[in-house]
Design a protein around this motif. Structure first.
Motif, PDB file in Angstrom:
ATOM      1  N   GLN A  48      -9.258   3.285   5.862  1.00 28.62           N
ATOM      2  CA  GLN A  48      -9.116   2.701   4.738  1.00 28.62           C
ATOM      3  C   GLN A  48     -10.658   3.103   4.019  1.00 28.62           C
ATOM      4  N   ILE A 102     -10.878   6.982  -3.600  1.00 27.97           N
ATOM      5  CA  ILE A 102     -10.685   6.438  -5.020  1.00 27.97           C
ATOM      6  C   ILE A 102     -11.605   5.959  -5.933  1.00 27.97           C
ATOM      7  N   LEU A 103     -12.892   5.589  -5.235  1.00 33.06           N
ATOM      8  CA  LEU A 103     -14.001   4.939  -6.111  1.00 33.06           C
ATOM      9  C   LEU A 103     -14.978   6.122  -6.261  1.00 33.06           C
ATOM     10  N   ILE A 146     -17.757   0.114  -2.258  1.00 33.75           N
ATOM     11  CA  ILE A 146     -17.320   0.025  -0.832  1.00 33.75           C
ATOM     12  C   ILE A 146     -18.622  -0.473  -0.270  1.00 33.75           C
ATOM     13  N   GLN A 163       0.787  -1.320   0.043  1.00 31.57           N
ATOM     14  CA  GLN A 163      -0.174  -0.045   0.027  1.00 31.57           C
ATOM     15  C   GLN A 163       0.903   1.328   0.077  1.00 31.57           C
ATOM     16  N   GLN A 193     -19.742   5.765  -3.836  1.00 31.14           N
ATOM     17  CA  GLN A 193     -19.186   4.696  -3.000  1.00 31.14           C
ATOM     18  C   GLN A 193     -19.938   3.259  -3.156  1.00 31.14           C
ATOM     19  N   LEU A 207     -10.698   4.608   0.290  1.00 23.60           N
ATOM     20  CA  LEU A 207     -11.496   3.833  -0.697  1.00 23.60           C
ATOM     21  C   LEU A 207     -12.500   4.864  -1.266  1.00 23.60           C
ATOM     22  N   HIS A 260      -6.288  -2.300  -0.435  1.00 20.73           N
ATOM     23  CA  HIS A 260      -7.398  -1.495   0.762  1.00 20.73           C
ATOM     24  C   HIS A 260      -8.434  -2.601   1.266  1.00 20.73           C
ATOM     25  N   LEU A 261      -8.997  -3.233   0.564  1.00 20.64           N
ATOM     26  CA  LEU A 261     -10.154  -4.071   0.872  1.00 20.64           C
ATOM     27  C   LEU A 261      -9.587  -5.260   1.599  1.00 20.64           C
ATOM     28  N   ARG A 306      -3.169   3.388  -4.367  1.00 22.91           N
ATOM     29  CA  ARG A 306      -4.596   3.469  -5.367  1.00 22.91           C
ATOM     30  C   ARG A 306      -4.751   1.974  -5.527  1.00 22.91           C
ATOM     31  N   GLN A 307      -4.212   0.992  -4.907  1.00 26.96           N
ATOM     32  CA  GLN A 307      -4.394  -0.452  -5.247  1.00 26.96           C
ATOM     33  C   GLN A 307      -5.723  -0.757  -4.587  1.00 26.96           C
ATOM     34  N   ARG A 308      -6.903  -0.918  -5.094  1.00 27.63           N
ATOM     35  CA  ARG A 308      -8.194  -1.061  -4.350  1.00 27.63           C
ATOM     36  C   ARG A 308      -8.006  -2.480  -3.621  1.00 27.63           C
TER      37      ARG A 308
END
Length: 445
Positions: free
Chosen positions: A165, A172-173, A180, A136, A177, A169, A146-147, A141-143
């Motif tokens: 987090q 980013i998204l 997420i 990270q 949302q 996210l 994060h998840l 930005r690696q989704r």
């Protein structure tokens, strides 16, 4: 003393035989250097071609598999895709290729994602978190990272880290949302993360609304959604854009009318005595509207319906036909009596207003119509009453005040009050009846 002149030919001969010139392709060293440069140039060109090919084509393309199978970018891209399609189940050869790619490309976060996920499968959570956190830092930005970290933070009650987090996210998204919210909605179904999700969502009302809305759209039982919602979210459910209307409309669309009305009562805090009434707000009190089991009032080019002074006041423009007021009912099979008072006023003969009752939520038709009674103002207040029968095949009904346009536009206004709907026993009477005086009590049976 005389000097000897040099013979140019001898000098050149000695130079050519005894002391060869350095450099140039004619020498051994020059040829070797040129060969090295050629090989290096070809290698660099091939690597450049591989890099361009990997960037241009999908990692699973046959040409990539053939000409650049071990190129780090291709290996990591291909394995990252397998991580999703194969639910993270990777064989030893693939993992070995990932480790070699990681050594060749130590700044690529995908290697940390793949190896960190594998460490989770190998039940090494502490090492996995450290690996994922390192990835990270390389690529914030690696989704998937994060998840995965979000899931671990929730499982280990690291709520502050989980909230961070969530925040990243969301940026980013995008503002919606939705991804997420869907991921969090799934976590609420797992016993080991349900309480942690509830605790974390309480710190982010916007995200909590998104998660509850995602659940409301799914097959999740209403009781589970209410159990997850915080006290603030239960109040927020009454907003038009929130999860409450979504849940009620989902139940209505699936024909679960009694459950939908019970959920509606809970969301809007309807008192038990009011919930037992066959028509919500039959006395036309000024309250916050809560469709579909309360009045839906129109204000458009068709006309306007408004509640004032314990009355329903309608201004119908007479240009088009349509609904001015509507409410969904859940009546048991049987006979009923419907009555209302019309205050003094003037109506035009061209346009008409009607109270109609139809089975279900579809548009009124001859097949689903249960009641249709005209509404007309006169010089004096008068009471109109009619009877109808709800068949066993009709679990829900739509009560509608409808305007029917004539051949020419003819606006009209009507004021109604004191709606009354009650069950009856015995045979039905002949049809609608009305009185022509303002009643202290009804004079029609």
């Amino acid at each position: 003393m005389s000097r000897k002149r040099r013979d140019p030919s001898n000098s050149a001969s000695r130079s050519g035989s005894g002391n060869p010139r350095r450099g140039g392709l004619g020498s051994v060293r020059g040829f070797a250097s040129a060969a090295i440069l050629v090989v290096a140039g070809v290698s660099v060109g091939w690597l450049s071609f591989q890099a361009a090919m990997v960037r241009t084509l999908p990692a699973t393309a046959p040409v990539i598999v053939r000409f650049a199978p071990n190129y780090p970018d291709a290996v990591l891209a291909r394995t990252a895709a397998l991580l999703v399609t194969q639910r993270g189940m990777l064989d030893a050869a693939t993992l070995g290729a990932v480790r070699r790619a990681a050594a060749a490309a130590p700044l690529d976060a995908r290697a940390y994602l793949i190896l960190g996920h594998q460490q989770l499968l190998d039940r090494l959570p502490d090492r996995a978190v450290a690996t994922l956190e390192a990835g990270q830092r390389l690529d914030p930005r690696q989704r998937l990272i994060h998840l995965l970290l979000l899931d671990r933070y929730l499982r280990t009650a690291r709520y502050a880290d989980a909230a961070a987090q969530f925040s990243v996210l969301a940026r980013i998204l995008g503002a919606t949302q939705a991804p997420i919210a869907i991921a969090m909605a799934k976590m609420t179904m797992a016993p080991e993360t349900r309480d942690a999700v509830r605790h974390t969502l309480a710190t982010d009302p916007v995200l909590e609304r998104g998660v509850l809305t995602a659940l409301a759209k799914s097959d999740t039982a209403p009781a589970a959604i209410f159990a997850l919602a915080s006290p603030a979210a239960r109040v927020d459910a009454r907003a038009k854009e929130s999860w409450g209307p979504v849940l009620v409309n989902r139940l209505v669309a699936r024909g679960q009318y009694p459950v939908a009305r019970s959920v509606w009562q809970r969301i809007y805090g309807v008192a038990p005595a009011q919930a037992e009434a066959l028509i919500t707000n039959a006395g036309f009190r000024k309250t916050a509207a809560s469709p579909p089991f309360d009045w839906t009032l129109t204000a458009s080019s068709l006309g306007a319906a408004d509640i004032r002074n314990n009355s329903l006041i309608m201004d119908y423009y007479g240009r088009d036909s349509g609904d001015l007021a509507r409410q969904l009912l859940v009546l048991q099979p049987g006979r009923y009596r419907f009555a209302f008072t019309v205050d003094p006023g003037k109506t035009d003969g061209a346009a008409k207003l009607y109270w109609s009752l139809a089975c279900g939520t579809a548009a009124l038709s001859d097949q689903n119509q249960l009641m249709n009674v005209a509404v007309a103002a006169t010089a004096k207040p008068h009471r109109v009453a009619t009877e109808f029968v709800v068949p066993a095949s009709c679990p829900a009904q739509t009560l509608t005040m409808r305007g029917e346009a004539g051949d020419f536009p003819s606006p009209l206004g009507v004021t109604l009050r004191d709606l009354d709907l009650r069950p009856l026993s015995g045979p039905p009477s002949a049809g609608p009846r009305e009185t022509t005086s303002a009643p202290a009590s009804e004079t029609t049976p």
